[in-house]
Design a protein around this motif. Structure first.
Motif, PDB file in Angstrom:
ATOM      1  N   ARG A  77      28.742 -13.060  14.700  1.00  0.00           N
ATOM      2  CA  ARG A  77      29.432 -12.524  15.878  1.00  0.00           C
ATOM      3  C   ARG A  77      30.346 -11.371  15.483  1.00  0.00           C
ATOM      4  O   ARG A  77      30.453 -10.367  16.196  1.00  0.00           O
ATOM      5  CB  ARG A  77      30.233 -13.624  16.574  1.00  0.00           C
ATOM      6  CG  ARG A  77      29.357 -14.609  17.314  1.00  0.00           C
ATOM      7  CD  ARG A  77      30.146 -15.726  17.966  1.00  0.00           C
ATOM      8  NE  ARG A  77      31.134 -15.216  18.893  1.00  0.00           N
ATOM      9  CZ  ARG A  77      32.314 -15.794  19.121  1.00  0.00           C
ATOM     10  NH1 ARG A  77      32.656 -16.886  18.485  1.00  0.00           N
ATOM     11  NH2 ARG A  77      33.146 -15.278  19.990  1.00  0.00           N
ATOM     12  N   ALA A 113      30.261  -7.516  16.618  1.00  0.00           N
ATOM     13  CA  ALA A 113      31.462  -6.888  17.169  1.00  0.00           C
ATOM     14  C   ALA A 113      31.764  -5.576  16.447  1.00  0.00           C
ATOM     15  O   ALA A 113      32.115  -4.581  17.083  1.00  0.00           O
ATOM     16  CB  ALA A 113      32.653  -7.845  17.066  1.00  0.00           C
ATOM     17  N   ASP A 155      29.241  -3.048  17.691  1.00  0.00           N
ATOM     18  CA  ASP A 155      29.526  -2.684  19.087  1.00  0.00           C
ATOM     19  C   ASP A 155      30.756  -1.782  19.183  1.00  0.00           C
ATOM     20  O   ASP A 155      30.742  -0.791  19.916  1.00  0.00           O
ATOM     21  CB  ASP A 155      29.742  -3.938  19.936  1.00  0.00           C
ATOM     22  CG  ASP A 155      28.466  -4.743  20.152  1.00  0.00           C
ATOM     23  OD1 ASP A 155      27.358  -4.228  19.866  1.00  0.00           O
ATOM     24  OD2 ASP A 155      28.590  -5.904  20.589  1.00  0.00           O
ATOM     25  N   LEU A 156      31.812  -2.126  18.458  1.00  0.00           N
ATOM     26  CA  LEU A 156      33.031  -1.316  18.498  1.00  0.00           C
ATOM     27  C   LEU A 156      32.775   0.094  17.967  1.00  0.00           C
ATOM     28  O   LEU A 156      33.269   1.075  18.536  1.00  0.00           O
ATOM     29  CB  LEU A 156      34.146  -1.991  17.701  1.00  0.00           C
ATOM     30  CG  LEU A 156      34.745  -3.237  18.355  1.00  0.00           C
ATOM     31  CD1 LEU A 156      35.554  -4.033  17.332  1.00  0.00           C
ATOM     32  CD2 LEU A 156      35.605  -2.854  19.545  1.00  0.00           C
ATOM     33  N   GLN A 161      30.959   2.170  20.524  1.00  0.00           N
ATOM     34  CA  GLN A 161      31.799   2.596  21.648  1.00  0.00           C
ATOM     35  C   GLN A 161      32.683   3.781  21.300  1.00  0.00           C
ATOM     36  O   GLN A 161      33.267   4.402  22.182  1.00  0.00           O
ATOM     37  CB  GLN A 161      32.688   1.430  22.098  1.00  0.00           C
ATOM     38  CG  GLN A 161      31.936   0.282  22.688  1.00  0.00           C
ATOM     39  CD  GLN A 161      32.812  -0.960  22.847  1.00  0.00           C
ATOM     40  OE1 GLN A 161      34.034  -0.891  22.738  1.00  0.00           O
ATOM     41  NE2 GLN A 161      32.182  -2.088  23.099  1.00  0.00           N
ATOM     42  N   ASP A 216      40.215  -5.221  14.546  1.00  0.00           N
ATOM     43  CA  ASP A 216      39.629  -4.915  15.849  1.00  0.00           C
ATOM     44  C   ASP A 216      38.500  -5.888  16.166  1.00  0.00           C
ATOM     45  O   ASP A 216      38.396  -6.401  17.283  1.00  0.00           O
ATOM     46  CB  ASP A 216      39.096  -3.477  15.887  1.00  0.00           C
ATOM     47  CG  ASP A 216      40.180  -2.431  15.728  1.00  0.00           C
ATOM     48  OD1 ASP A 216      41.308  -2.659  16.210  1.00  0.00           O
ATOM     49  OD2 ASP A 216      39.902  -1.389  15.098  1.00  0.00           O
ATOM     50  N   ALA A 217      37.652  -6.151  15.184  1.00  0.00           N
ATOM     51  CA  ALA A 217      36.548  -7.096  15.373  1.00  0.00           C
ATOM     52  C   ALA A 217      37.081  -8.512  15.510  1.00  0.00           C
ATOM     53  O   ALA A 217      36.607  -9.278  16.361  1.00  0.00           O
ATOM     54  CB  ALA A 217      35.566  -7.002  14.210  1.00  0.00           C
ATOM     55  N   ARG A 252      39.965  -9.500  16.677  1.00  0.00           N
ATOM     56  CA  ARG A 252      40.568  -9.651  18.012  1.00  0.00           C
ATOM     57  C   ARG A 252      39.484  -9.762  19.084  1.00  0.00           C
ATOM     58  O   ARG A 252      39.610 -10.541  20.025  1.00  0.00           O
ATOM     59  CB  ARG A 252      41.476  -8.472  18.313  1.00  0.00           C
ATOM     60  CG  ARG A 252      42.782  -8.499  17.589  1.00  0.00           C
ATOM     61  CD  ARG A 252      43.633  -7.284  17.995  1.00  0.00           C
ATOM     62  NE  ARG A 252      44.953  -7.340  17.430  1.00  0.00           N
ATOM     63  CZ  ARG A 252      45.324  -6.678  16.349  1.00  0.00           C
ATOM     64  NH1 ARG A 252      44.470  -5.901  15.709  1.00  0.00           N
ATOM     65  NH2 ARG A 252      46.553  -6.783  15.888  1.00  0.00           N
ATOM     66  N   SER A 253      38.437  -8.970  18.934  1.00  0.00           N
ATOM     67  CA  SER A 253      37.353  -8.976  19.909  1.00  0.00           C
ATOM     68  C   SER A 253      36.660 -10.333  19.960  1.00  0.00           C
ATOM     69  O   SER A 253      36.378 -10.858  21.038  1.00  0.00           O
ATOM     70  CB  SER A 253      36.345  -7.881  19.550  1.00  0.00           C
ATOM     71  OG  SER A 253      35.214  -7.949  20.360  1.00  0.00           O
ATOM     72  N   VAL A 254      36.391 -10.902  18.803  1.00  0.00           N
ATOM     73  CA  VAL A 254      35.697 -12.190  18.750  1.00  0.00           C
ATOM     74  C   VAL A 254      36.625 -13.333  19.157  1.00  0.00           C
ATOM     75  O   VAL A 254      36.214 -14.247  19.864  1.00  0.00           O
ATOM     76  CB  VAL A 254      35.092 -12.431  17.346  1.00  0.00           C
ATOM     77  CG1 VAL A 254      34.623 -13.864  17.161  1.00  0.00           C
ATOM     78  CG2 VAL A 254      33.934 -11.460  17.116  1.00  0.00           C
ATOM     79  N   GLY A 273      39.373 -13.306  21.201  1.00  0.00           N
ATOM     80  CA  GLY A 273      39.489 -13.247  22.647  1.00  0.00           C
ATOM     81  C   GLY A 273      40.730 -13.869  23.251  1.00  0.00           C
ATOM     82  O   GLY A 273      40.927 -13.784  24.454  1.00  0.00           O
ATOM     83  N   TRP A 327      43.662 -14.632  16.162  1.00  0.00           N
ATOM     84  CA  TRP A 327      42.667 -13.725  15.579  1.00  0.00           C
ATOM     85  C   TRP A 327      42.896 -13.539  14.085  1.00  0.00           C
ATOM     86  O   TRP A 327      41.969 -13.224  13.347  1.00  0.00           O
ATOM     87  CB  TRP A 327      42.683 -12.358  16.279  1.00  0.00           C
ATOM     88  CG  TRP A 327      44.003 -11.665  16.210  1.00  0.00           C
ATOM     89  CD1 TRP A 327      45.024 -11.749  17.108  1.00  0.00           C
ATOM     90  CD2 TRP A 327      44.470 -10.802  15.164  1.00  0.00           C
ATOM     91  NE1 TRP A 327      46.086 -10.988  16.685  1.00  0.00           N
ATOM     92  CE2 TRP A 327      45.779 -10.398  15.497  1.00  0.00           C
ATOM     93  CE3 TRP A 327      43.899 -10.331  13.982  1.00  0.00           C
ATOM     94  CZ2 TRP A 327      46.528  -9.542  14.693  1.00  0.00           C
ATOM     95  CZ3 TRP A 327      44.649  -9.481  13.179  1.00  0.00           C
ATOM     96  CH2 TRP A 327      45.938  -9.093  13.539  1.00  0.00           C
TER      97      TRP A 327
END
Length: 90
Positions: free
Chosen positions: A11, A15, A18-19, A22, A33-34, A36-38, A40, A46
């Motif tokens: 995951r 992430a 994907d980040l 973007q 960043d990843a 925090r994204s995972v 959530g 995180w």
């Protein structure tokens, strides 16, 4: 690594990709960043994903998908000490 840990690293790998997708082609991200994204959540849970995020980045380096940098220059994942950034392979 347990199956749960493997799923988490996958995951985080996604992430990271994907980040970076973007952002601009030369942009970098921090492993946080990843994480925090995972994660959530709204708290600092995180932080427990920071080492798995670094592991995910190392796996992506091994697959030729990203580079780990320090001071704007690529570094070997095993040689990186301290804060790192992740960017697309150039």
């Amino acid at each position: 690594m347990t199956s749960h840990e493997q799923r988490t690293v996958r995951r985080l790998e996604q992430a990271i990709l994907d980040l970076l997708e973007q952002r601009g082609p030369t942009a970098t991200i921090c492993p946080s960043d990843a994480a925090r994204s995972v994660y959530g959540g709204d708290d600092d849970g995180w932080r427990s994903l920071m080492e798995p995020a670094r592991q995910a980045a190392r796996r992506l380096v091994g697959a030729g998908r990203v580079e780990i940098t320090q001071g704007g220059r690529p570094v070997e994942p095993d040689e990186a000490r301290g804060p790192i950034r992740i960017r697309r392979v150039r």
